[in-house]
Scaffold this motif. Structure first.
Motif, PDB file in Angstrom:
ATOM      1  N   CYS A 101      43.323  47.066  41.301  1.00  0.00           N
ATOM      2  CA  CYS A 101      43.078  46.327  40.053  1.00  0.00           C
ATOM      3  C   CYS A 101      43.761  44.967  39.995  1.00  0.00           C
ATOM      4  O   CYS A 101      43.305  44.073  39.287  1.00  0.00           O
ATOM      5  N   TRP A 102      44.827  44.760  40.704  1.00  0.00           N
ATOM      6  CA  TRP A 102      45.569  43.496  40.641  1.00  0.00           C
ATOM      7  C   TRP A 102      45.135  42.500  41.719  1.00  0.00           C
ATOM      8  O   TRP A 102      45.744  41.448  41.892  1.00  0.00           O
ATOM      9  N   LEU A 103      44.038  42.830  42.422  1.00  0.00           N
ATOM     10  CA  LEU A 103      43.546  41.999  43.523  1.00  0.00           C
ATOM     11  C   LEU A 103      42.062  41.699  43.359  1.00  0.00           C
ATOM     12  O   LEU A 103      41.358  42.383  42.633  1.00  0.00           O
ATOM     13  N   SER A 104      41.587  40.698  44.088  1.00  0.00           N
ATOM     14  CA  SER A 104      40.144  40.504  44.235  1.00  0.00           C
ATOM     15  C   SER A 104      39.615  41.630  45.108  1.00  0.00           C
ATOM     16  O   SER A 104      40.335  42.174  45.943  1.00  0.00           O
ATOM     17  N   HIS A 105      38.346  41.987  44.950  1.00  0.00           N
ATOM     18  CA  HIS A 105      37.758  43.109  45.687  1.00  0.00           C
ATOM     19  C   HIS A 105      36.910  42.596  46.839  1.00  0.00           C
ATOM     20  O   HIS A 105      36.031  41.752  46.635  1.00  0.00           O
TER      21      HIS A 105
END
Length: 130
Positions: A101-105
């Motif tokens: 959730c705290w990163l780009s996917h």
């Protein structure tokens, strides 16, 4: 813009459909969002190691999750950057899914584990080295 497909270096099975290149400057690095639209790729150079890799959106590619679940560490998804957690149907470790959730996917393919083929003007795919 280039169009490519990605194949397993071990068994040569096709891992992705056709992917259209987008520039690295157009990637979305916002938290909890896809890094790029589906059916695209970008060549990224690591600022520290200077190693190249190919980033693609998270999609239904011809990949399986690694059986070792510790390679998917994260609170809401995978954030284990140092671990290949996606495998070819033959079992070859080929890529890392980043989906916390705290990163780009995205999925990042290891260039030592795959073959890249570029679409030519004659509409066939030839192997290239990045």
């Amino acid at each position: 813009m280039r169009t490519i497909k990605i194949y397993c270096i071990e068994c040569e099975v096709e891992l992705t459909q056709e992917l259209l290149e987008i520039p690295e400057k157009d990637l979305c690095w916002d938290e909890n969002k896809d890094i790029m639209p589906k059916n695209n790729f970008s060549i990224v150079i690591n600022g520290q190691s200077k190693n190249k890799s190919i980033m693609v959106s998270i999609d239904n590619y011809n990949l399986k999750d690694h059986s070792d679940k510790s390679r998917f560490l994260g609170c809401c998804g995978s954030s284990n950057f140092n671990s290949l957690n996606k495998v070819c149907v033959c079992g070859n470790e080929v890529a890392s899914e980043i989906s916390d959730c705290w990163l780009s996917h995205y999925i990042e393919f290891n260039l030592n584990k795959v073959i890249i083929k570029e679409k030519t003007q004659e509409n066939y795919f030839r192997k290239i080295i990045l």
